[in-house]
Design an enzyme around this catalytic site. Sequence first.
Site, PDB file in Angstrom:
ATOM      1  N   CYS A 118       0.817  -1.212   0.000  1.00  0.00           N
ATOM      2  CA  CYS A 118       0.000   0.000   0.000  1.00  0.00           C
ATOM      3  C   CYS A 118       0.849   1.259   0.000  1.00  0.00           C
ATOM      4  CB  CYS A 118      -0.951   0.001   1.200  1.00  0.00           C
ATOM      5  SG  CYS A 118      -0.132  -0.003   2.806  1.00  0.00           S
ATOM      6  N   ASN A 119       2.127   1.134   0.345  1.00  0.00           N
ATOM      7  CA  ASN A 119       2.986   2.317   0.433  1.00  0.00           C
ATOM      8  C   ASN A 119       4.144   2.328  -0.559  1.00  0.00           C
ATOM      9  OD1 ASN A 119       1.718   3.715   2.586  1.00  0.00           O
ATOM     10  ND2 ASN A 119       2.549   2.205   4.009  1.00  0.00           N
ATOM     11  N   PRO A 170       4.826  -5.034  10.800  1.00  0.00           N
ATOM     12  CA  PRO A 170       5.130  -6.447  10.608  1.00  0.00           C
ATOM     13  C   PRO A 170       4.577  -7.057   9.323  1.00  0.00           C
ATOM     14  CG  PRO A 170       3.330  -6.217  12.171  1.00  0.00           C
ATOM     15  CD  PRO A 170       3.766  -4.822  11.816  1.00  0.00           C
ATOM     16  N   GLN A 171       3.573  -6.428   8.701  1.00  0.00           N
ATOM     17  CA  GLN A 171       2.921  -7.051   7.551  1.00  0.00           C
ATOM     18  C   GLN A 171       3.828  -7.117   6.326  1.00  0.00           C
ATOM     19  OE1 GLN A 171       1.157  -4.546   9.376  1.00  0.00           O
ATOM     20  NE2 GLN A 171       0.475  -6.315  10.539  1.00  0.00           N
ATOM     21  N   MET A 186      -4.770  -6.944   6.290  1.00  0.00           N
ATOM     22  CA  MET A 186      -4.947  -5.623   6.880  1.00  0.00           C
ATOM     23  C   MET A 186      -6.297  -5.496   7.567  1.00  0.00           C
ATOM     24  SD  MET A 186      -2.138  -3.954   6.339  1.00  0.00           S
ATOM     25  CE  MET A 186      -2.251  -2.185   6.146  1.00  0.00           C
TER      26      MET A 186
END
Length: 412
Positions: A45-46, A106-107, A184
């Site tokens: 996502c980033n 952590p994901q 998430m």
Amino acid sequence: MNRICCLSINHKRASVDILEQFRITPEDMLPFMQNGSEIYALNTCNRTEVYWINIDDLTIVEMLSRISGVENERITELAEIFRGKEAVEHLFMVAAGLDSLVIGEPQILGQIKDAYRAAVAANTSSTLMNKVLHRTFRSAKRIRTETDIGRYPVSIASEAVELATHIFGDIKKSKALIIGAGDMAGIAGKRLQERGATNICVINRTYKRACDLATELGGIPKTFDCLVDELTHSDIVICSTGSSEPIINNPVMENVMHARRNSPIILIDIALPRDVDPDVGKLYNCYLYDIDSLKSIVNRHITSRELQAEKAREIIEYELGVLEKWFTSLDANSTIKDLFDLMEDTIDNLLADMNGSEQERKIMEQSLRLSLKRLLHRPVSFLREHPSMKHIDAVRRIFQLDENNQDRHKRQ
């Protein structure tokens, strides 16, 4: 190690609307492969990142431009380029969560492993990239177990819940709706539980996954066609689906807000691409926050995490050194030398445990050296005849010539 390069487009330079244009699969990369090249892509996502060996930079930029529709010049402005040791160090930092929007997230390691499996399945990753990624996994695992960075289980998902708690205060009486059932969404749901939420509904296009997550959270699963009705009766909405288009748009929310008599609702969109049309945030009493909005609150506990991050960087530096030694050993002569060094070490260790006279020790030493040389004759001859990286790496792993040889090229 000097052959590895990385192009990173991440949250530091690009906003969500830019990042969501870059979604790369191994299949997208196959036409750009050539003899001796390797390529690995990571999408979160980033960030979108591409790591490659034996491909020129312009080819990578053109690939991204073709996939995203973004012009080459704009990609060059947005991208960070890393080469050699810096590229590998960057990957280690990303895997440890040290380059994330939230330090220690952590994901990211799971996402890196998933991307690696996809690369292996598509045959875009081979000996060198495999080794780099397995050392990355080892480094990240050490950081999780040897530092306290894991004591701060923060992520974009958990920070989203923190935002809702900050706005509502006590959320025990609030009704929460989670749209999506992936990692998430699960993290957000668990965080809601920790904050006292008891009325949780889970909606997902695949109803079974909604049921699984709802059972885990003690919530209620609903089918996707219940979305509008659940929006009407919810106070906190967290969106985290894999949809390529917004699932909540302005017309939908206008009807929802009318049915709610404009009572306040918070929508927190942590999906990429976005699940909620940005125009929804313009509606009265409809408070929309996306990943960009969360940037202002993700530095909570930053001091504690930074202290742990320093310890993590020491581990990364050590693991980089181990990997660098492996890269410098990737020629047949160095590996043959290491085999004979191993033989000498084995002889020394065996003689150290032996009792007997000096004459007996000399006889034993001669016998051991003769036997071990015979044993090494085949792998040494094989390497001289087949001095490829693949075969060199195989011999080094079989004889455990590198430090910390428990990291095998197995599927993680």
